[in-house]
Design an enzyme around this catalytic site. Structure first.
Site, PDB file in Angstrom:
ATOM      1  N   CYS A  95      14.204  10.806   6.077  1.00  0.00           N
ATOM      2  CA  CYS A  95      14.293  10.770   7.454  1.00  0.00           C
ATOM      3  C   CYS A  95      15.726  10.996   8.106  1.00  0.00           C
ATOM      4  O   CYS A  95      15.704  11.389   9.188  1.00  0.00           O
ATOM      5  CB  CYS A  95      13.882   9.376   7.724  1.00  0.00           C
ATOM      6  SG  CYS A  95      14.736   8.157   6.693  1.00  0.00           S
ATOM      7  N   GLU A 128       9.821   1.993  10.518  1.00  0.00           N
ATOM      8  CA  GLU A 128      11.024   2.865  10.343  1.00  0.00           C
ATOM      9  C   GLU A 128      10.335   4.142  10.213  1.00  0.00           C
ATOM     10  O   GLU A 128       9.511   4.524   9.105  1.00  0.00           O
ATOM     11  CB  GLU A 128      11.521   2.447   9.065  1.00  0.00           C
ATOM     12  CG  GLU A 128      11.925   0.983   8.910  1.00  0.00           C
ATOM     13  CD  GLU A 128      13.235   0.718  10.111  1.00  0.00           C
ATOM     14  OE1 GLU A 128      13.965   1.488  10.352  1.00  0.00           O
ATOM     15  OE2 GLU A 128      12.935  -0.213  10.640  1.00  0.00           O
ATOM     16  N   LYS A 152       0.875  -1.165  -0.140  1.00  0.00           N
ATOM     17  CA  LYS A 152      -0.025  -0.041   0.144  1.00  0.00           C
ATOM     18  C   LYS A 152       0.990   1.189  -0.019  1.00  0.00           C
ATOM     19  O   LYS A 152       1.684   1.508   1.101  1.00  0.00           O
ATOM     20  CB  LYS A 152      -1.116  -0.102   1.093  1.00  0.00           C
ATOM     21  CG  LYS A 152      -1.867   1.110   1.089  1.00  0.00           C
ATOM     22  CD  LYS A 152      -1.326   2.272   1.988  1.00  0.00           C
ATOM     23  CE  LYS A 152      -2.328   3.482   2.027  1.00  0.00           C
ATOM     24  NZ  LYS A 152      -1.787   4.554   1.568  1.00  0.00           N
ATOM     25  N   GLU A 191      10.268  17.130  13.800  1.00  0.00           N
ATOM     26  CA  GLU A 191      10.715  16.474  12.530  1.00  0.00           C
ATOM     27  C   GLU A 191       9.920  17.497  11.685  1.00  0.00           C
ATOM     28  O   GLU A 191       8.629  17.426  11.119  1.00  0.00           O
ATOM     29  CB  GLU A 191      10.303  15.122  12.179  1.00  0.00           C
ATOM     30  CG  GLU A 191      10.959  14.860  10.737  1.00  0.00           C
ATOM     31  CD  GLU A 191      10.620  13.562  10.338  1.00  0.00           C
ATOM     32  OE1 GLU A 191       9.411  12.993  10.506  1.00  0.00           O
ATOM     33  OE2 GLU A 191      11.392  12.756   9.765  1.00  0.00           O
TER      34      GLU A 191
HETATM   35  P1  NAD Z   1       2.758   8.990   6.771  1.00  0.00           P
HETATM   36  O1  NAD Z   1       3.059   8.441   8.338  1.00  0.00           O
HETATM   37  O2  NAD Z   1       1.741  10.051   6.886  1.00  0.00           O
HETATM   38  O3  NAD Z   1       2.313   7.907   5.585  1.00  0.00           O
HETATM   39  C1  NAD Z   1       3.174   6.874   5.584  1.00  0.00           C
HETATM   40  C2  NAD Z   1       1.952   5.913   5.028  1.00  0.00           C
HETATM   41  O4  NAD Z   1       1.102   5.403   5.773  1.00  0.00           O
HETATM   42  C3  NAD Z   1       1.217   6.190   3.786  1.00  0.00           C
HETATM   43  O5  NAD Z   1       1.160   5.207   2.761  1.00  0.00           O
HETATM   44  C4  NAD Z   1      -0.106   6.485   4.313  1.00  0.00           C
HETATM   45  O6  NAD Z   1      -1.201   6.314   3.554  1.00  0.00           O
HETATM   46  C5  NAD Z   1      -0.258   5.512   5.540  1.00  0.00           C
HETATM   47  N1  NAD Z   1      -0.973   5.948   6.482  1.00  0.00           N
HETATM   48  C6  NAD Z   1      -1.347   7.253   6.984  1.00  0.00           C
HETATM   49  N2  NAD Z   1      -2.259   7.145   7.920  1.00  0.00           N
HETATM   50  C7  NAD Z   1      -2.417   5.793   8.179  1.00  0.00           C
HETATM   51  C8  NAD Z   1      -3.488   5.222   9.251  1.00  0.00           C
HETATM   52  N3  NAD Z   1      -3.962   5.742  10.071  1.00  0.00           N
HETATM   53  N4  NAD Z   1      -3.203   3.718   9.230  1.00  0.00           N
HETATM   54  C9  NAD Z   1      -2.544   3.197   8.331  1.00  0.00           C
HETATM   55  N5  NAD Z   1      -1.723   3.766   7.412  1.00  0.00           N
HETATM   56  C10 NAD Z   1      -1.696   5.090   7.334  1.00  0.00           C
HETATM   57  O7  NAD Z   1       4.062   9.447   6.320  1.00  0.00           O
HETATM   58  P2  NAD Z   1       4.783  10.212   5.251  1.00  0.00           P
HETATM   59  O8  NAD Z   1       4.236  11.597   5.113  1.00  0.00           O
HETATM   60  O9  NAD Z   1       4.017   9.482   3.929  1.00  0.00           O
HETATM   61  O10 NAD Z   1       6.170  10.218   4.940  1.00  0.00           O
HETATM   62  C11 NAD Z   1       7.020  11.132   5.837  1.00  0.00           C
HETATM   63  C12 NAD Z   1       7.446  10.328   7.094  1.00  0.00           C
HETATM   64  O11 NAD Z   1       8.299   9.115   6.675  1.00  0.00           O
HETATM   65  C13 NAD Z   1       8.508  11.115   7.720  1.00  0.00           C
HETATM   66  O12 NAD Z   1       8.177  11.207   9.256  1.00  0.00           O
HETATM   67  C14 NAD Z   1       9.860  10.613   7.504  1.00  0.00           C
HETATM   68  O13 NAD Z   1      10.786  10.626   8.434  1.00  0.00           O
HETATM   69  C15 NAD Z   1       9.408   8.834   7.512  1.00  0.00           C
HETATM   70  N6  NAD Z   1      10.319   8.088   6.670  1.00  0.00           N
HETATM   71  C16 NAD Z   1      11.234   7.386   7.410  1.00  0.00           C
HETATM   72  C17 NAD Z   1      12.263   6.426   7.227  1.00  0.00           C
HETATM   73  C18 NAD Z   1      13.109   5.672   7.866  1.00  0.00           C
HETATM   74  O14 NAD Z   1      13.736   4.812   7.277  1.00  0.00           O
HETATM   75  N7  NAD Z   1      13.231   5.818   9.002  1.00  0.00           N
HETATM   76  C19 NAD Z   1      12.272   6.471   5.404  1.00  0.00           C
HETATM   77  C20 NAD Z   1      11.490   7.433   4.834  1.00  0.00           C
HETATM   78  C21 NAD Z   1      10.603   8.196   5.281  1.00  0.00           C
END
Ligand code: NAD
Length: 491
Positions: A293, A258, A182, A392
């Site tokens: 990240c 992550e 997803k 962040e």
């Molecule tokens: P997000 O948490 O908003 O969304 C990530 C995914 O989760 C998306 O597919 C989204 O549709 C889904 N999602 C959102 N709400 C949900 C829910 N209630 N239940 C289930 N799924 C849900 O994150 P984002 O804005 O897409 O990405 C940015 C974040 O990702 C930043 O915090 C960044 O640090 C993190 N990130 C971490 C790493 C790592 O390796 N640690 C790598 C890349 C990005």
């Protein structure tokens, strides 16, 4: 081979059991180009029924053993073919990511060629998984088999759409699992293309499936599903914590999460190459406009070199070429969305109220384009407790705090709820060793420009604190997708 235009021209649907399926959800989600605000396409809003169907098919594929049960050498051949297909379409993947979420095509960190190599690492690891035989007496035998977990739900963010999807697909498939992917609703097209290529390479339909739509509907249904054995998530800390709750409220599935970071760059005045440090610090905050990240977003610098380093950084920040992410000349693209732009601008506007002093940037760029551009920004005199030092931002904002002693540097470096990556600049091996031991993050230490590339795709990290749970990357990361199945014989 497909062009990005051809990929966007298709009407995206979930792919379940090897073929496109109409979503049972109501409505759609517009996908916008962040470089100009124009609509690119739309994806289905998705539904719980889509997830149920995908999980059912993934489960059937797993139980039939059409992937989990074949010789590992066969799986490896298919995955190597897939790595080649990703490499062949690397330019297309980079263009999809550029127009969908604004990562400049010129970006070499976490680009599609690197994703293909990462995938190849896991393809080659497929037949290297071995179990353990435990010590016993002479009349018994006890083994730990390494077996696939079953059905894996993979939920990915928008910031490196191709690379982040590959980081999940590579180890999950190598381990023999079936997958329901997803992707972020803001950047689904590269993931869709990856699934098409996986099928072309010979991954059986049903072993790899993709559902589309909103996180709080489709992602939640996947993470809550009682027939999903593991959820592998990359995204924000807030949603990562929800993953653990969903697992607890359903079937106690394994969670790999992550999440966010607030990574420090710690710079000592002890003979380091300051130009090399400035190059690296600028690269690590400006790549993907700070939407990484592992971006080094907090500069902790020994007071004696603060001014000199800030001059060098300001010069480098001033040299970015901002523009359309799909233009090869662009080095600095837009932020992913209007809400992300507003969030970043709010942090910038409120920072002076907490005593921070603007060094450079702070304003929007190229507003007439309709794109979400923000100038590379530096604040100094940032209090450790200030929002821009603690939260962040996920934008091109560097917050600078000066320190005097090593102990103070450690205290500052460990002074947030996150623990993802830390970068230390010192020419003193003793300082480097002490910092590496004391900082609760994945730590790298440098003193100047290096040619060393480290452990590459074998690299593993396990986050501390609110940056997540579980190891990702390398062979240790592969183990996250395997279950230790304990079998004993007594005779
Ligand atoms: P997000 O948490 O908003 O969304 C990530 C995914 O989760 C998306 O597919 C989204 O549709 C889904 N999602 C959102 N709400 C949900 C829910 N209630 N239940 C289930 N799924 C849900 O994150 P984002 O804005 O897409 O990405 C940015 C974040 O990702 C930043 O915090 C960044 O640090 C993190 N990130 C971490 C790493 C790592 O390796 N640690 C790598 C890349 C990005």
């Amino acid at each position: 081979m497909q062009s990005s235009e051809a990929v966007f021209a298709k009407s995206p649907t979930p792919i379940i059991g090897g073929k496109p399926e109409q979503s049972r959800g109501v409505g759609s989600i517009a996908v916008l180009n962040p470089s100009n605000g124009k609509k690119l396409s739309e994806i289905p809003a998705g539904s719980v029924e889509d997830v149920d169907q995908a999980v059912k098919i993934a489960r059937e594929a797993f139980e039939k053993g059409i992937w989990s049960g074949i010789p590992t050498g066969e799986r490896k051949k298919v995955l190597l073919r897939l790595a080649d297909l990703i490499a062949r379409e690397a330019e297309t993947f980079d263009r999809i990511d550029a127009v969908e979420m604004g990562k400049p095509v010129s970006t070499w960190r976490f680009n599609a060629a690197a994703a293909a190599d990462h995938f190849r690492f896991y393809a080659e690891a497929t037949d290297k998984v071995v179990g353990k035989v435990l010590p016993t007496d002479a009349r018994s035998y006890h083994a730990l088999r390494q077996v696939p977990r079953g059905v894996v739900g993979a939920i990915t963010p928008w910031n490196f759409p191709t690379f982040n999807a590959v980081m999940k697909l590579g180890p999950a498939l190598a381990a023999g699992n079936s997958i329901v992917l997803k992707p972020s609703e803001m950047s689904s097209f590269s993931a869709l293309r990856l699934v098409e290529l996986a099928l072309e390479a010979g991954v059986p339909g049903g072993v790899i499936n993709i559902v589309l739509g909103h996180g709080h509907v489709v992602g939640k249904a996947l993470a809550m599903h009682n027939d999903v054995d593991m959820v592998t998530f990359t995204g924000s800390t807030a949603v990562g914590k929800l993953m653990m709750q969903y697992a607890g409220m359903s079937n106690m599935k394994k969670v790999l999460a992550e999440c966010g970071g607030k990574c420090p760059q710690v710079v000592f005045d002890d003979g380091i190459d300051l130009d090399a440090a400035a190059d690296f610090i600028a690269l690590y905050i400006l790549t993907n406009q700070g939407q990484v990240c592992s971006s080094g977003t907090r500069l902790l610098v020994q007071r004696s070199i603060e001014t000199k380093l800030l001059e060098k950084l300001t010069a480098r920040f001033g040299k970015v070429h901002a523009g359309d992410a799909a233009d090869p000349a662009t080095t600095f693209g837009p932020l992913v969305s209007k809400p992300q732009l507003e969030k970043v601008m709010k942090y910038i506007e409120q920072a002076p109220q907490a005593g921070a002093e603007l060094v450079t940037g702070g304003q929007r760029l190229l507003s007439d384009t309709g794109g979400n551009f923000v100038a590379p920004t530096i604040f100094r005199n940032v209090q450790p407790s200030a929002a821009i030092a603690q939260e962040e931002i996920f934008g091109p904002v560097l917050s600078v705090t000066a320190f005097d002693t090593e102990d103070e540097a450690i205290w500052l470096a460990n002074g947030t709820r996150y623990g993802l990556n830390a970068y230390v600049w010192t020419a003193n091996m003793g300082v480097g060793m002490r910092m590496a031991e004391a900082i609760q993050s994945t730590v790298s230490v440098r003193s100047g420009a290096t040619t060393g590339k480290g452990s590459g795709h074998a690299s593993t990290g396990e986050p501390f604190g609110d940056s997540g749970i579980g190891a990702e990357g390398g062979m240790v990361g592969l183990e996250s997708y395997l279950r230790n199945h304990s079998v004993a014989f007594f005779y």
